[in-house]
Design an enzyme around this catalytic site. Structure first.
Site, mmCIF file in Angstrom:
data_model
loop_
_atom_site.group_PDB
_atom_site.id
_atom_site.type_symbol
_atom_site.label_atom_id
_atom_site.label_comp_id
_atom_site.label_asym_id
_atom_site.label_seq_id
_atom_site.Cartn_x
_atom_site.Cartn_y
_atom_site.Cartn_z
ATOM 1 N N GLY A 59 -12.374 10.408 -5.637
ATOM 2 C CA GLY A 59 -12.202 8.973 -5.851
ATOM 3 C C GLY A 59 -13.532 8.263 -5.988
ATOM 4 O O GLY A 59 -13.626 7.052 -5.778
ATOM 5 N N SER A 85 -7.841 2.984 6.444
ATOM 6 C CA SER A 85 -7.769 1.525 6.288
ATOM 7 C C SER A 85 -7.397 0.908 7.623
ATOM 8 O O SER A 85 -6.671 1.515 8.427
ATOM 9 C CB SER A 85 -6.713 1.140 5.246
ATOM 10 O OG SER A 85 -6.448 -0.253 5.286
ATOM 11 N N TYR A 111 1.915 1.798 2.602
ATOM 12 C CA TYR A 111 0.465 1.933 2.658
ATOM 13 C C TYR A 111 0.001 2.127 4.108
ATOM 14 O O TYR A 111 -0.832 2.995 4.402
ATOM 15 C CB TYR A 111 -0.184 0.688 2.054
ATOM 16 C CG TYR A 111 -1.694 0.724 2.013
ATOM 17 C CD1 TYR A 111 -2.355 1.508 1.077
ATOM 18 C CD2 TYR A 111 -2.453 -0.030 2.908
ATOM 19 C CE1 TYR A 111 -3.743 1.546 1.029
ATOM 20 C CE2 TYR A 111 -3.832 -0.001 2.868
ATOM 21 C CZ TYR A 111 -4.475 0.787 1.926
ATOM 22 O OH TYR A 111 -5.846 0.823 1.895
ATOM 23 N N LYS A 123 -1.956 5.473 5.582
ATOM 24 C CA LYS A 123 -3.295 5.411 6.174
ATOM 25 C C LYS A 123 -3.278 5.755 7.663
ATOM 26 O O LYS A 123 -4.239 6.335 8.181
ATOM 27 C CB LYS A 123 -3.903 4.032 5.941
ATOM 28 C CG LYS A 123 -4.211 3.742 4.475
ATOM 29 C CD LYS A 123 -5.205 4.747 3.896
ATOM 30 C CE LYS A 123 -5.671 4.369 2.503
ATOM 31 N NZ LYS A 123 -6.684 5.317 1.974
ATOM 32 N N ILE A 161 -11.837 -5.526 1.681
ATOM 33 C CA ILE A 161 -13.047 -5.342 0.879
ATOM 34 C C ILE A 161 -12.789 -5.909 -0.504
ATOM 35 O O ILE A 161 -11.756 -5.626 -1.116
ATOM 36 C CB ILE A 161 -13.423 -3.843 0.765
ATOM 37 C CG1 ILE A 161 -13.574 -3.215 2.156
ATOM 38 C CG2 ILE A 161 -14.700 -3.675 -0.038
ATOM 39 C CD1 ILE A 161 -14.675 -3.789 3.007
#
Length: 245
Positions: A10, A138, A151, A155, A184
Protein backbone atom coordinates in the site's frame (compact mmCIF):
# COMPACT_ATOMS: atom_id res chain seq x y z
CA UNK A 1 17.62 2.22 8.21
CA UNK A 2 20.87 1.93 6.28
CA UNK A 3 20.98 -1.39 4.39
CA UNK A 4 17.53 -2.42 5.68
CA UNK A 5 15.32 -4.20 3.13
CA UNK A 6 11.69 -3.13 3.36
CA UNK A 7 8.40 -4.00 1.67
CA UNK A 8 5.65 -1.39 2.09
CA UNK A 9 2.31 -2.83 1.00
CA UNK A 10 0.00 0.00 0.00
CA UNK A 11 3.02 2.24 -0.44
CA UNK A 12 1.37 4.24 -3.23
CA UNK A 13 -1.35 5.58 -0.92
CA UNK A 14 -1.04 8.84 1.00
CA UNK A 15 0.20 7.41 4.31
CA UNK A 16 2.15 4.69 2.51
CA UNK A 17 3.90 7.28 0.38
CA UNK A 18 5.00 9.23 3.46
CA UNK A 19 6.33 6.02 5.03
CA UNK A 20 8.21 5.03 1.88
CA UNK A 21 9.73 8.48 1.51
CA UNK A 22 10.96 8.62 5.12
CA UNK A 23 12.44 5.12 5.02
CA UNK A 24 14.25 5.86 1.76
CA UNK A 25 15.63 9.11 3.16
CA UNK A 26 16.88 7.15 6.17
CA UNK A 27 18.76 4.73 3.92
CA UNK A 28 16.46 1.74 3.46
CA UNK A 29 15.98 -0.11 0.18
CA UNK A 30 12.21 -0.23 -0.35
CA UNK A 31 9.77 -2.10 -2.55
CA UNK A 32 6.48 -0.27 -3.05
CA UNK A 33 3.98 -3.14 -3.34
CA UNK A 34 0.63 -1.84 -4.53
CA UNK A 35 -2.23 -2.68 -6.87
CA UNK A 36 -1.79 0.75 -8.46
CA UNK A 37 1.54 0.20 -10.19
CA UNK A 38 1.38 3.41 -12.21
CA UNK A 39 1.20 5.60 -9.10
CA UNK A 40 3.80 3.41 -7.39
CA UNK A 41 6.14 3.77 -10.37
CA UNK A 42 5.79 7.55 -10.32
CA UNK A 43 6.69 7.60 -6.63
CA UNK A 44 9.65 5.28 -7.20
CA UNK A 45 10.90 7.49 -10.00
CA UNK A 46 10.67 10.58 -7.79
CA UNK A 47 12.61 8.93 -4.97
CA UNK A 48 15.12 7.00 -7.06
CA UNK A 49 17.70 9.79 -7.12
CA UNK A 50 17.97 9.65 -3.35
CA UNK A 51 17.80 5.93 -2.70
CA UNK A 52 16.92 2.42 -3.82
CA UNK A 53 13.25 1.98 -4.65
CA UNK A 54 11.46 -0.79 -6.55
CA UNK A 55 7.85 -1.50 -7.50
CA UNK A 56 5.87 -4.74 -7.30
CA UNK A 57 2.23 -5.27 -8.19
CA UNK A 58 0.09 -6.97 -5.57
CA UNK A 59 -3.52 -7.94 -4.93
CA UNK A 60 -3.65 -8.43 -1.18
CA UNK A 61 -6.86 -10.47 -1.41
CA UNK A 62 -5.15 -13.16 -3.50
CA UNK A 63 -2.82 -15.77 -1.99
CA UNK A 64 -1.15 -16.29 -5.36
CA UNK A 65 -0.57 -12.57 -5.93
CA UNK A 66 0.83 -12.03 -2.44
CA UNK A 67 3.23 -14.98 -2.83
CA UNK A 68 4.38 -13.75 -6.24
CA UNK A 69 4.86 -10.17 -5.02
CA UNK A 70 7.00 -11.32 -2.08
CA UNK A 71 9.08 -13.59 -4.30
CA UNK A 72 9.75 -10.71 -6.71
CA UNK A 73 10.32 -8.16 -3.94
CA UNK A 74 12.80 -10.29 -2.02
CA UNK A 75 14.61 -11.08 -5.27
CA UNK A 76 15.01 -7.36 -5.93
CA UNK A 77 16.02 -6.59 -2.33
CA UNK A 78 18.11 -9.67 -1.69
CA UNK A 79 15.96 -10.60 1.30
CA UNK A 80 13.63 -8.92 3.79
CA UNK A 81 14.11 -7.15 7.12
CA UNK A 82 10.91 -5.13 7.55
CA UNK A 83 7.32 -5.47 6.35
CA UNK A 84 4.89 -2.55 6.60
CA UNK A 85 1.23 -3.38 5.94
CA UNK A 86 -0.38 -0.11 4.90
CA UNK A 87 -3.02 -1.10 2.33
CA UNK A 88 -6.68 -0.69 3.14
CA UNK A 89 -10.08 0.73 2.33
CA UNK A 90 -12.82 2.60 4.19
CA UNK A 91 -16.53 2.55 3.45
CA UNK A 92 -19.30 4.28 5.36
CA UNK A 93 -22.74 2.71 5.77
CA UNK A 94 -25.03 1.87 8.72
CA UNK A 95 -24.87 -1.79 9.65
CA UNK A 96 -28.62 -2.21 9.10
CA UNK A 97 -28.16 -1.14 5.46
CA UNK A 98 -24.89 -2.97 4.81
CA UNK A 99 -24.87 -5.55 2.01
CA UNK A 100 -22.73 -8.58 2.75
CA UNK A 101 -20.48 -7.76 -0.21
CA UNK A 102 -19.53 -4.39 1.30
CA UNK A 103 -18.74 -6.02 4.64
CA UNK A 104 -16.67 -8.71 2.96
CA UNK A 105 -14.69 -6.27 0.80
CA UNK A 106 -13.56 -4.23 3.81
CA UNK A 107 -12.65 -7.33 5.82
CA UNK A 108 -10.77 -8.85 2.87
CA UNK A 109 -8.72 -5.75 2.13
CA UNK A 110 -8.08 -4.54 5.68
CA UNK A 111 -7.69 -7.77 7.64
CA UNK A 112 -7.31 -10.84 5.43
CA UNK A 113 -4.70 -9.01 3.35
CA UNK A 114 -2.65 -8.35 6.50
CA UNK A 115 -2.87 -12.04 7.42
CA UNK A 116 -1.70 -13.11 3.95
CA UNK A 117 1.21 -10.65 3.92
CA UNK A 118 2.36 -11.52 7.45
CA UNK A 119 2.23 -15.23 6.71
CA UNK A 120 4.23 -14.76 3.52
CA UNK A 121 6.82 -12.55 5.22
CA UNK A 122 7.65 -14.86 8.11
CA UNK A 123 9.96 -17.30 6.24
CA UNK A 124 11.94 -14.42 4.74
CA UNK A 125 12.31 -12.72 8.13
CA UNK A 126 13.44 -16.00 9.65
CA UNK A 127 16.07 -16.30 6.94
CA UNK A 128 17.29 -12.82 7.91
CA UNK A 129 17.57 -13.85 11.56
CA UNK A 130 14.84 -11.49 12.70
CA UNK A 131 13.08 -8.32 11.64
CA UNK A 132 9.97 -6.22 12.03
CA UNK A 133 6.34 -6.36 10.97
CA UNK A 134 4.45 -3.08 11.33
CA UNK A 135 0.72 -3.13 10.65
CA UNK A 136 -1.22 0.08 10.05
CA UNK A 137 -4.48 -0.15 12.01
CA UNK A 138 -6.75 2.76 13.01
CA UNK A 139 -8.04 4.44 16.12
CA UNK A 140 -11.50 3.40 14.90
CA UNK A 141 -10.48 -0.17 15.70
CA UNK A 142 -9.87 0.95 19.30
CA UNK A 143 -12.89 3.17 19.94
CA UNK A 144 -15.50 2.15 17.36
CA UNK A 145 -17.48 4.50 15.17
CA UNK A 146 -21.08 4.59 14.00
CA UNK A 147 -21.57 3.80 10.31
CA UNK A 148 -18.09 2.24 10.24
CA UNK A 149 -18.76 -1.09 11.95
CA UNK A 150 -17.09 -3.16 9.21
CA UNK A 151 -14.05 -0.86 9.18
CA UNK A 152 -13.85 -0.89 12.99
CA UNK A 153 -14.08 -4.67 13.05
CA UNK A 154 -11.35 -5.04 10.44
CA UNK A 155 -8.95 -2.69 12.22
CA UNK A 156 -9.68 -4.19 15.63
CA UNK A 157 -8.84 -7.49 13.98
CA UNK A 158 -5.50 -6.09 12.82
CA UNK A 159 -4.69 -5.04 16.38
CA UNK A 160 -5.63 -8.47 17.72
CA UNK A 161 -3.65 -10.22 14.99
CA UNK A 162 -0.66 -8.02 15.83
CA UNK A 163 -0.75 -8.94 19.52
CA UNK A 164 -1.10 -12.67 18.90
CA UNK A 165 1.57 -12.80 16.19
CA UNK A 166 3.92 -10.75 18.35
CA UNK A 167 3.73 -13.45 21.02
CA UNK A 168 4.40 -16.15 18.42
CA UNK A 169 7.46 -14.50 16.91
CA UNK A 170 9.20 -12.40 19.56
CA UNK A 171 11.42 -15.31 20.58
CA UNK A 172 12.76 -15.39 17.02
CA UNK A 173 13.67 -11.68 17.13
CA UNK A 174 10.78 -10.82 14.82
CA UNK A 175 8.96 -7.93 16.50
CA UNK A 176 5.36 -7.26 15.47
CA UNK A 177 3.60 -3.99 16.29
CA UNK A 178 0.90 -1.76 14.89
CA UNK A 179 0.26 1.93 14.36
CA UNK A 180 -3.29 3.24 14.79
CA UNK A 181 -3.48 6.72 13.25
CA UNK A 182 -6.32 9.02 14.13
CA UNK A 183 -8.02 11.21 11.54
CA UNK A 184 -5.47 11.97 8.81
CA UNK A 185 -6.10 14.42 5.99
CA UNK A 186 -5.91 12.21 2.90
CA UNK A 187 -8.12 11.34 -0.09
CA UNK A 188 -8.97 8.21 1.96
CA UNK A 189 -10.59 10.38 4.67
CA UNK A 190 -12.34 12.52 2.06
CA UNK A 191 -14.60 9.59 1.12
CA UNK A 192 -16.40 9.95 4.46
CA UNK A 193 -19.55 12.01 4.94
CA UNK A 194 -19.48 15.62 6.04
CA UNK A 195 -21.32 14.60 9.21
CA UNK A 196 -18.66 12.07 10.16
CA UNK A 197 -15.81 14.47 9.42
CA UNK A 198 -17.47 17.27 11.40
CA UNK A 199 -18.17 15.06 14.42
CA UNK A 200 -14.64 13.65 14.34
CA UNK A 201 -12.95 17.06 14.16
CA UNK A 202 -15.05 18.39 17.04
CA UNK A 203 -13.93 15.53 19.31
CA UNK A 204 -10.17 15.90 18.82
CA UNK A 205 -8.35 17.36 21.86
CA UNK A 206 -5.58 18.64 19.57
CA UNK A 207 -8.18 20.46 17.49
CA UNK A 208 -7.01 19.20 14.12
CA UNK A 209 -6.45 16.12 12.01
CA UNK A 210 -2.96 14.92 11.22
CA UNK A 211 -1.14 14.66 7.90
CA UNK A 212 0.66 11.58 6.53
CA UNK A 213 4.13 12.93 7.32
CA UNK A 214 3.14 12.92 11.02
CA UNK A 215 2.38 9.18 10.93
CA UNK A 216 5.55 8.01 9.18
CA UNK A 217 7.94 8.76 12.09
CA UNK A 218 6.07 6.29 14.30
CA UNK A 219 6.77 3.58 11.74
CA UNK A 220 10.42 4.63 11.69
CA UNK A 221 10.60 4.39 15.48
CA UNK A 222 9.21 0.84 15.46
CA UNK A 223 11.49 -0.18 12.59
CA UNK A 224 14.70 1.07 14.22
CA UNK A 225 17.19 -1.41 15.69
CA UNK A 226 17.48 0.57 18.92
CA UNK A 227 14.36 2.75 18.99
CA UNK A 228 12.03 -0.19 18.33
CA UNK A 229 13.85 -2.89 20.28
CA UNK A 230 11.44 -3.10 23.24
CA UNK A 231 8.14 -2.76 21.38
CA UNK A 232 6.36 -6.11 21.17
CA UNK A 233 2.66 -6.35 20.32
CA UNK A 234 2.12 -2.64 20.91
CA UNK A 235 -0.27 -0.26 19.17
CA UNK A 236 1.05 3.29 18.95
CA UNK A 237 -1.42 6.08 18.30
CA UNK A 238 -0.55 9.26 16.38
CA UNK A 239 -4.20 10.31 16.69
CA UNK A 240 -4.52 13.95 17.85
CA UNK A 241 -5.68 12.68 21.25
CA UNK A 242 -8.75 10.88 19.88
CA UNK A 243 -7.82 7.71 21.80
CA UNK A 244 -5.83 7.95 25.04
CA UNK A 245 -4.47 4.72 26.52
Amino acid sequence: MKNKRVIVIGGAGAIGEAIVELLVVEGAAVVIADHNVDTAAQLAQRLSTGGTVYVAQIDITSEESVAAAFAESTRLLGGLDILVNCAGVIDEVPLSDMPFARWQRVIDLNLTGVFLACREAIPYLRQAGGGRIINIASQVGQRGRERLTHYAASKAGVIGLTKALARELAGERILVNSVAPGPISTPFEATLSEETLRETAKALPLGRSGVPAEVAPTVLLLAGDVSGALYVGQTLGPNSGDVML
